[in-house]
Design a protein around this motif. Structure first.
Motif, PDB file in Angstrom:
ATOM      1  N   GLU A 135       0.831  -1.091  -0.582  1.00  0.00           N
ATOM      2  CA  GLU A 135       0.281   0.001  -0.271  1.00  0.00           C
ATOM      3  C   GLU A 135       0.995   1.456   0.204  1.00  0.00           C
ATOM      4  OE1 GLU A 135       0.873  -1.307   3.714  1.00  0.00           O
ATOM      5  OE2 GLU A 135       0.410  -2.293   2.010  1.00  0.00           O
ATOM      6  N   VAL A 136       2.473   1.526   0.796  1.00  0.00           N
ATOM      7  CA  VAL A 136       2.962   2.272   0.585  1.00  0.00           C
ATOM      8  C   VAL A 136       4.065   2.129  -0.417  1.00  0.00           C
ATOM      9  CG1 VAL A 136       2.644   2.633   2.716  1.00  0.00           C
ATOM     10  CG2 VAL A 136       4.626   1.558   2.043  1.00  0.00           C
ATOM     11  N   PHE A 137       4.312   1.274  -1.158  1.00  0.00           N
ATOM     12  CA  PHE A 137       5.066   0.837  -2.368  1.00  0.00           C
ATOM     13  C   PHE A 137       5.155   2.089  -3.427  1.00  0.00           C
ATOM     14  CE2 PHE A 137       6.870  -0.186  -6.484  1.00  0.00           C
ATOM     15  CZ  PHE A 137       7.630  -0.796  -6.273  1.00  0.00           C
ATOM     16  N   MET A 159       4.689   9.378   6.542  1.00  0.00           N
ATOM     17  CA  MET A 159       4.472   8.278   6.411  1.00  0.00           C
ATOM     18  C   MET A 159       2.908   7.457   6.948  1.00  0.00           C
ATOM     19  SD  MET A 159       7.968   6.918   7.908  1.00  0.00           S
ATOM     20  CE  MET A 159       8.549   8.738   7.299  1.00  0.00           C
ATOM     21  N   SER A 160       2.287   6.692   6.843  1.00  0.00           N
ATOM     22  CA  SER A 160       1.130   6.586   7.695  1.00  0.00           C
ATOM     23  C   SER A 160       0.869   5.894   8.343  1.00  0.00           C
ATOM     24  CB  SER A 160      -0.210   5.864   6.243  1.00  0.00           C
ATOM     25  OG  SER A 160       0.534   5.151   5.384  1.00  0.00           O
ATOM     26  N   SER A 161       2.137   4.908   8.620  1.00  0.00           N
ATOM     27  CA  SER A 161       1.425   4.005   9.754  1.00  0.00           C
ATOM     28  C   SER A 161       2.992   3.857  10.228  1.00  0.00           C
ATOM     29  CB  SER A 161       0.632   2.577   9.278  1.00  0.00           C
ATOM     30  OG  SER A 161       2.199   1.776   8.576  1.00  0.00           O
ATOM     31  N   GLU A 164       5.132   1.186   8.796  1.00  0.00           N
ATOM     32  CA  GLU A 164       5.926   1.464   8.074  1.00  0.00           C
ATOM     33  C   GLU A 164       7.104   2.048   8.624  1.00  0.00           C
ATOM     34  OE1 GLU A 164       5.768   4.775   3.561  1.00  0.00           O
ATOM     35  OE2 GLU A 164       4.102   4.341   5.781  1.00  0.00           O
ATOM     36  N   LYS A 165       7.152   3.107   9.248  1.00  0.00           N
ATOM     37  CA  LYS A 165       7.893   4.427  10.182  1.00  0.00           C
ATOM     38  C   LYS A 165       9.205   3.578  10.559  1.00  0.00           C
ATOM     39  CE  LYS A 165       6.405   7.837  12.307  1.00  0.00           C
ATOM     40  NZ  LYS A 165       5.457   8.636  13.190  1.00  0.00           N
ATOM     41  N   ARG A 171      15.982   0.776   8.752  1.00  0.00           N
ATOM     42  CA  ARG A 171      16.949   1.086   7.279  1.00  0.00           C
ATOM     43  C   ARG A 171      18.039   2.430   7.533  1.00  0.00           C
ATOM     44  NH1 ARG A 171      15.821  -3.345   4.185  1.00  0.00           N
ATOM     45  NH2 ARG A 171      14.690  -4.908   5.220  1.00  0.00           N
ATOM     46  N   GLY A 172      18.106   2.931   8.503  1.00  0.00           N
ATOM     47  CA  GLY A 172      18.873   4.397   8.303  1.00  0.00           C
ATOM     48  C   GLY A 172      18.123   5.078   7.593  1.00  0.00           C
TER      49      GLY A 172
END
Length: 378
Positions: A135-137, A159-161, A164-165, A171-172
């Motif tokens: 959904e965020v791709f 960032m919606s969730s 995801e955050k 990952r830096g």
């Protein structure tokens, strides 16, 4: 015969003696009238008094200072590169034109390298986003599509969730992004642009100079707006108002300018017991550092007149003319300037001297100069 000569001699002697005494008597009896001095009546210039509102003008002076000025300092280190215009005093610049450009080739390469690392980092997580967060791709795909390494990096997608955050932060990516934003901010400091239209008044470096961090490079001012800082007695601190129009004169008094009080300091100087007022003035002929004299209208004194200071006696009296005779009346001086004095308690319609008279005294007979028109002193 002898007796006749003797008689003639006696008669001659008596005539001589008689003539002597007669001449003496005539001389003594002669009176020369003493000359009477002519009475000199001096001609005086007079005016009739008409009381009114007299503005109290407070003189002050100072030097012009540019209202908008910038002291140029370097926050980075590097070699000063030549620009389109010489970095010299008197050089004019338009708003946005480059004043100073410092060689940033090495630092720029470091910024580009960091951008490339961020791009590769985001690219490496795209497969995981497609599988785990489909959904965020798309928004991250759009971010990569808009990523131009030669431009400032665009804002990160919102960032919606929390998932995801956590994934992106783990990952830096956030750390790398804000590090690059910091590098870009510092890179911008290698170039200094003119914040407004103006003139360079001081240049402390030349092309090819090694500039160090914290070093002063020069001074840049706007030549459209100037301020005159003047010190005013605290007596008038509650009388001056922001927005008052002020007349300004150059030191040679060849030209007059119109200024306006823009600010008044709320603190009284402890040493001089004065307050500072700032007068804004605009004129293409003005230059920073010019010495000007200001005349501030502090207040109006009602029911008063203004006369030359030479007409006021030390006893606080002035001469008036009554039936061609000088007389003295008491007055109340309320304000002194360099050449004039403001008086109260002078009756309306009374005739006063408008020019001083040498040797004047009460009771002196004078003649009023008739060719005066209908002047009144107000």
């Amino acid at each position: 015969m002898n007796s006749r000569k003797i008689a003639l001699s006696i008669i001659g002697g008596l005539l001589i003696i008689g003539s002597f005494f007669g001449a003496k008597y005539i001389i003594n009896s002669k009176t020369t009238p003493k000359p009477r001095p002519e009475k000199v009546v001096k001609t005086v210039v007079v005016e009739k008094v008409k009381n009114g509102n007299i503005p109290i003008i407070v003189p002050a002076n100072g030097n012009l200072v540019a209202k908008r000025r910038v002291e140029l300092f370097s926050e980075v280190q590097g070699v000063f590169k030549a620009g389109n215009k010489l970095f010299k005093p008197g050089q004019e610049y338009r708003a946005g034109e480059i004043l100073i450009r410092i060689d940033a080739a090495e630092y720029y390469a470091n910024v580009q390298s960091s951008k490339s690392n961020l791009y590769n980092l985001i690219t490496s997580i795209m497969p995981d986003l497609r599988l785990d967060y489909p959904e965020v791709f798309n928004k991250w795909q759009t971010f990569l599509a808009n990523f131009d390494i030669n431009k400032s990096i665009p804002p990160l997608p919102e960032m919606s969730s929390d998932k995801e955050k956590y994934f992106i932060s783990g990952r830096g990516i956030l750390t790398s992004y804000y590090t690059i934003k910091n590098l870009e901010q510092r890179l911008a400091k290698y170039t200094i642009a003119a914040p407004f239209n103006g003139v360079l008044t001081e240049a402390l470096v030349t092309e090819g100079t090694l500039v160090r961090s914290g070093q002063k490079l020069g001074e840049f001012i706007n030549t459209n707006d100037f301020e005159l800082e003047v010190a005013i007695s605290k007596t008038y601190s509650d009388l001056l108002n922001v927005g008052e129009v002020v007349e300004l004169k150059s030191i040679d008094r060849n030209k007059t300018y119109q200024g306006r009080v823009t600010r008044i300091n709320g603190r009284v100087d402890l040493a001089s017991q004065t307050i500072t007022a700032f007068i804004e003035v605009k004129d293409p002929d003005l230059r920073e550092g010019m010495y000007l004299e200001a005349h501030l209208k502090a207040k109006e004194e009602p029911n008063a007149i203004e006369i030359n200071r030479s007409l006021l006696l030390e006893t606080e009296q002035i001469f008036v003319v009554r039936d061609s005779v000088l007389d003295l009346i008491p007055v109340k001086p309320v304000y002194f300037s360099d050449n004039s004095v403001v008086l109260k308690d002078v009756p309306d319609g009374i005739t006063i001297l408008s020019k001083p008279v040498m040797g004047a005294y009460a009771g002196m007979l004078v003649k009023v100069f008739n060719d005066q028109g209908t002047n009144t002193k107000e």
